[in-house]
Design a protein around this motif. Sequence first.
Motif, mmCIF file in Angstrom:
data_model
loop_
_atom_site.group_PDB
_atom_site.id
_atom_site.type_symbol
_atom_site.label_atom_id
_atom_site.label_comp_id
_atom_site.label_asym_id
_atom_site.label_seq_id
_atom_site.Cartn_x
_atom_site.Cartn_y
_atom_site.Cartn_z
ATOM 1 N N GLU A 105 0.866 -1.071 -0.150
ATOM 2 C CA GLU A 105 0.031 0.020 -0.019
ATOM 3 C C GLU A 105 0.850 1.217 -0.076
ATOM 4 O OE1 GLU A 105 -3.725 2.114 2.614
ATOM 5 O OE2 GLU A 105 -2.770 0.188 3.102
ATOM 6 N N THR A 106 1.855 1.197 0.815
ATOM 7 C CA THR A 106 2.969 2.424 0.778
ATOM 8 C C THR A 106 3.660 2.685 -0.426
ATOM 9 O OG1 THR A 106 3.335 1.713 3.222
ATOM 10 C CG2 THR A 106 5.075 3.453 2.185
ATOM 11 N N ILE A 119 1.950 9.438 -5.573
ATOM 12 C CA ILE A 119 2.353 10.743 -5.388
ATOM 13 C C ILE A 119 3.295 11.194 -6.382
ATOM 14 C CG2 ILE A 119 3.103 12.262 -3.544
ATOM 15 C CD1 ILE A 119 1.543 10.434 -1.482
ATOM 16 N N GLY A 120 4.413 10.130 -6.723
ATOM 17 C CA GLY A 120 5.403 10.657 -7.327
ATOM 18 C C GLY A 120 4.937 10.806 -8.956
ATOM 19 N N LEU A 121 4.000 10.194 -9.333
ATOM 20 C CA LEU A 121 3.430 10.336 -10.758
ATOM 21 C C LEU A 121 2.501 11.384 -10.823
ATOM 22 C CD1 LEU A 121 2.966 9.237 -13.678
ATOM 23 C CD2 LEU A 121 0.958 8.023 -12.786
#
Length: 333
Positions: A4-5, A12-14
Motif C-alpha cells: 500500500e505504501t 504521489i510521484g506520478l
Amino acid sequence: MKPETIAWTAFIGLVLYTSWKVVEPLVTSIFFGIITAYAVYPLHRKLSQKRGHKNSALLITSILLMLGALLTVELVLIFGKLVTSFYGDFAALAEWARGFPFPMGISRVVNSFFNQLGPNISKYISAQAFSLPSYLLQLVVFFFVLYYSLLYSREIRRQIESLFPRKHAELGEKIISSVDITLHALIRAWLFLNIAKGFLMTLGFLIFGVSDIYTAIIAGLLTIIFSFVPLLEGWMFWVGAAIYFYKMGALWKAIGISIYGAVLVSPLPDYTIRPVLVAKEAKLDETIVFIGMVGGIWAFGVKGVLIGPIVLNVTLTLLREWKEITKARTSAV
C-alpha cells in the motif's frame, strides 16, 4: 515496505512529475508574474486603501496589460523590419563573397558555407515567427499570475511564513528578510540602470548624428521600455544605428556608435554597473552578486539574473545562522 505504501508513493510521484511537466513550459511566465507583482506591491498596497484590494489589483494589471499589448505590437513591427533588412544584407554579402576572387579551395568553402547558412537562417526565422502564439500564451499566463498574486498577496505571505516551524520562526524571518532586501536591490538597480540606458542612448544618437532630437528621445524611451524585456535590451537600437551608418558608407561612425552602445548601453553595464548597484543596496560583496547573476543566467536562463543573487544571499544567511548556532554550542560546552 508495505504494498500500500509503495502504491501511494508511486501515485504521489506520478502526480508530482505530471504536475511539473504541465507547469514547466510556463515557469518563466509564472516567475516574472510573481516578481512583477512583488515590484508593484507597494503601489498596490497604497492604491487598495482608496479603491479596495480587488479593484487595485485589477487596475494595475489592466494598465500593465495595455502597455504589454503596445510593446507586443511594436516588437512584431520591429521584428518584421529587421527580417526584411537582414535578408537584403545577407543576400548582398553572399553575392559579394561568391564573386570575390578567392583561391579555388577557399572559394568552395565559402560557397558551401553560404549554401548551408541560408536555409538554416530561414528555418530559425520561421521558427521565431511561428512562436508568436506561444509568446502570446506566455503573456496571458504572466498577467493571470500577476493579477492573482496581487489579489491574494496577504494570503501568500501568510502561507510562506507558515512553512517555517515555530522553533525556526526567527530563521524564517531572516530568510524572508534577505530575499526581500535582495529583490528590492535588484529591482531598483534594474529601474535606475534602464533609465540611464535610455538617457545614454538618446545622447549617443545626438553625438553621432543618427537622427534629430525628437527621434533620439523616442529611441531613448524605447530603450528604457525594451530594457525590461529579457534578451532584447537596448542593444537593438545601437545595432540598428550601426547598420544604418554602414549602409551609408560611414564606417567610422558605425564603429563608434557600436563601441559607445556596447560599453555604455548594453551589454557591458549589465555585468559591471548592475552588480555594483545591487551589492551596495543589498550590502553584499560585488563578486557574490556578479557570480549570482552570471551563474544564475547560465543555470536558469533569463530568470536566473534574479534567482542567482537571491539564492546566494539566502545561502549566506543560512551560513551565518549555522555559524552562530555552532558558536553558541561551543560556548555552552
